[in-house]
Design a protein around this motif. Structure first.
Motif, mmCIF file in Angstrom:
data_model
loop_
_atom_site.group_PDB
_atom_site.id
_atom_site.type_symbol
_atom_site.label_atom_id
_atom_site.label_comp_id
_atom_site.label_asym_id
_atom_site.label_seq_id
_atom_site.Cartn_x
_atom_site.Cartn_y
_atom_site.Cartn_z
ATOM 1 N N LEU A 17 0.832 -1.207 0.000
ATOM 2 C CA LEU A 17 0.000 0.000 0.000
ATOM 3 C C LEU A 17 0.866 1.257 0.000
ATOM 4 O O LEU A 17 0.615 2.200 -0.760
ATOM 5 N N VAL A 18 1.906 1.260 0.843
ATOM 6 C CA VAL A 18 2.804 2.417 0.920
ATOM 7 C C VAL A 18 3.513 2.635 -0.419
ATOM 8 O O VAL A 18 3.640 3.771 -0.901
ATOM 9 N N LEU A 19 3.975 1.540 -1.035
ATOM 10 C CA LEU A 19 4.664 1.657 -2.316
ATOM 11 C C LEU A 19 3.716 2.171 -3.398
ATOM 12 O O LEU A 19 4.109 2.982 -4.249
ATOM 13 N N LEU A 20 2.461 1.733 -3.376
ATOM 14 C CA LEU A 20 1.477 2.208 -4.349
ATOM 15 C C LEU A 20 1.289 3.722 -4.237
ATOM 16 O O LEU A 20 1.244 4.434 -5.252
ATOM 17 N N VAL A 21 1.185 4.224 -3.003
ATOM 18 C CA VAL A 21 1.044 5.669 -2.798
ATOM 19 C C VAL A 21 2.265 6.405 -3.343
ATOM 20 O O VAL A 21 2.145 7.426 -4.031
ATOM 21 N N GLN A 22 3.456 5.871 -3.055
ATOM 22 C CA GLN A 22 4.682 6.524 -3.520
ATOM 23 C C GLN A 22 4.802 6.479 -5.041
ATOM 24 O O GLN A 22 5.289 7.442 -5.663
ATOM 25 N N LEU A 23 4.368 5.387 -5.649
ATOM 26 C CA LEU A 23 4.371 5.310 -7.110
ATOM 27 C C LEU A 23 3.467 6.373 -7.711
ATOM 28 O O LEU A 23 3.818 7.025 -8.707
ATOM 29 N N TRP A 50 8.039 18.070 -2.959
ATOM 30 C CA TRP A 50 8.329 17.959 -1.533
ATOM 31 C C TRP A 50 7.579 16.788 -0.898
ATOM 32 O O TRP A 50 8.136 16.055 -0.073
ATOM 33 N N VAL A 51 6.330 16.577 -1.285
ATOM 34 C CA VAL A 51 5.540 15.473 -0.730
ATOM 35 C C VAL A 51 6.132 14.136 -1.153
ATOM 36 O O VAL A 51 6.289 13.219 -0.331
ATOM 37 N N HIS A 52 6.475 14.000 -2.426
ATOM 38 C CA HIS A 52 7.069 12.748 -2.901
ATOM 39 C C HIS A 52 8.393 12.466 -2.194
ATOM 40 O O HIS A 52 8.661 11.342 -1.772
ATOM 41 N N ARG A 53 9.218 13.494 -2.049
ATOM 42 C CA ARG A 53 10.519 13.335 -1.414
ATOM 43 C C ARG A 53 10.382 12.900 0.035
ATOM 44 O O ARG A 53 11.089 11.993 0.488
ATOM 45 N N ASN A 54 9.489 13.517 0.773
ATOM 46 C CA ASN A 54 9.364 13.209 2.192
ATOM 47 C C ASN A 54 8.618 11.903 2.452
ATOM 48 O O ASN A 54 8.908 11.217 3.443
ATOM 49 N N LEU A 90 2.604 9.196 -6.285
ATOM 50 C CA LEU A 90 3.231 10.497 -6.047
ATOM 51 C C LEU A 90 4.385 10.727 -7.029
ATOM 52 O O LEU A 90 4.557 11.837 -7.559
ATOM 53 N N GLY A 91 5.181 9.691 -7.268
ATOM 54 C CA GLY A 91 6.277 9.817 -8.226
ATOM 55 C C GLY A 91 5.773 10.074 -9.630
ATOM 56 O O GLY A 91 6.355 10.882 -10.374
ATOM 57 N N ALA A 92 4.698 9.397 -10.010
ATOM 58 C CA ALA A 92 4.105 9.630 -11.323
ATOM 59 C C ALA A 92 3.561 11.049 -11.437
ATOM 60 O O ALA A 92 3.651 11.691 -12.493
ATOM 61 N N TRP A 93 3.008 11.561 -10.325
ATOM 62 C CA TRP A 93 2.482 12.925 -10.319
ATOM 63 C C TRP A 93 3.623 13.935 -10.463
ATOM 64 O O TRP A 93 3.479 14.950 -11.154
ATOM 65 N N VAL A 94 4.766 13.651 -9.838
ATOM 66 C CA VAL A 94 5.946 14.500 -10.010
ATOM 67 C C VAL A 94 6.372 14.517 -11.474
ATOM 68 O O VAL A 94 6.595 15.570 -12.081
#
Length: 373
Positions: A220-226, A286-290, A228-232
């Protein structure tokens, strides 16, 4: 286009056909996993080279099957805007990405066709549908994969026709990663039918219970980060913060979350049609990084717990190594001013994390189960 897709799929299908592997269906699934991983990496290259609109229509290129035939239209667009999204090189990058995607679609159709053929043959012969047969040839999962890849294809089309609108680019990437996870899960299932691992017992069973929870949370955490990374990436916010660990000379810089995370808007614009402020790009970055710190913590804990369990140890080591690679490549992207090679490696690392974490999730579920799953 259909003929091109069949030609692209012909090589992996031929490899499966001439293989001496006793389970060719399993080999077909794992070749599809390999090619889907390649497709994600090449898709990142397509996006990072700004080739997503190299052919500004879909599924062909100016209505043609390849850039050779559309040469005149591409050259005309390139002469009007030499540094724009349409050039001969970018057109080929975009079309190769599409050809590979269509080839994978053909492989998934082949999976589904073989599964239904085997299922119909067993029903016709009156043979019982044994658990092993269900795992190899049951048509349900492969049919779901077919509809899923159709959805992924639709997002690919919308990415082009909606002119790289961030919500569609992000959805396309997340669905691509999800397809990779689904294929890897299917491959893991076939692996256990081909060469089953011994079930856990005693204290290891209790530990597997904790690992299953951690692995699910990690997914779940990795999905959120993916996402966020795609949004970046889809908002071109990679260089909104040019230093690390601070951003813009501050730990908490000026940020515009309202405009940065408004989902339904054109690329580079607010929902009202104005230019997106730089503070919105800063918020996205900033959100993706943190959130990466959360990913390192949760996935690192999963790797540490799985390291001591037979059947999971090798995957745990891979998970730890990939986490280190992702952290290094993410920081290097900032320090080296977004070099293409490092950015592609960062995207490849994300796809590799999806693969390894999927296998940890499946194996933990399988090892903890008392009977066939």
């Amino acid at each position: 286009m259909a003929i091109t897709a069949l030609l692209v799929a012909a090589l992996p299908l031929s490899i499966v056909w001439i293989s001496r592997d006793t389970n060719k269906y399993r080999k077909l699934v794992w070749i599809s996993v390999f090619l889907t991983f390649d497709l994600i990496v090449f898709g990142a290259f397509t996006r990072l080279t700004d080739s997503g609109l190299g052919c500004p229509d879909w599924p062909g290129c100016y209505g043609e099957a390849n850039p050779f035939i559309a040469h005149e239209q591409i050259r005309a667009a390139e002469s009007l805007l030499p540094t724009g999204p349409v050039t001969m090189v970018k057109a080929w990058i975009e079309m190769i990405h599409r050809y590979l995607a269509m080839g994978i679609g053909v492989l998934i159709v082949a999976m589904m066709g073989v599964a239904w053929w085997r299922w119909a043959g067993r029903r016709g012969s009156g043979a019982p549908f044994a658990p092993a047969a269900r795992g190899v040839a049951a048509p349900g999962f492969s049919t779901f994969l077919f509809f899923f890849v159709c959805l992924q294809g639709a997002f690919g089309a919308w990415t082009v026709t909606q002119k790289l609108q961030p919500i569609f680019v992000t959805g396309h990437l997340v669905l691509g990663m999800s397809l990779l996870a689904l294929l890897a899960w299917f491959g893991g299932r076939l692996d256990q039918l081909h060469a089953p691992l011994p079930r856990a017992a005693g204290s290891e069973s209790a530990r597997l219970g904790r690992i299953r929870l951690l692995a699910a949370l990690s997914g779940l955490v990795l999905l959120v980060q993916l996402a966020l990374g795609a949004w970046v990436s889809s908002n071109y916010a990679t260089l909104a913060c040019m230093e690390f660990p601070q951003c813009g000379g501050a730990w908490v810089p000026e940020m515009d979350f309202e405009h940065g995370f408004h989902l339904w808007r054109d690329l580079g614009k607010t929902a009202a049609g104005h230019y997106l402020p730089f503070s919105a790009l800063t918020a996205i970055h900033w959100v993706h990084r943190n959130f990466a710190a959360v990913v390192l913590l949760v996935l690192g804990l999963t790797a540490w717990q799985a390291w001591r369990v037979g059947g999971l140890a090798s995957h745990a080591r891979w998970l730890a190594a990939l986490l280190a690679l992702q952290a290094l490549s993410g920081v290097a992207t900032i320090y080296f001013n977004f070099p293409l090679a490092i950015a592609v490696v960062h995207n490849a690392g994300a796809a590799a994390l999806v693969l390894v974490l999927t296998m940890i999730n499946y194996r933990a579920k399988y090892l903890a189960a008392p009977a066939y799953q």
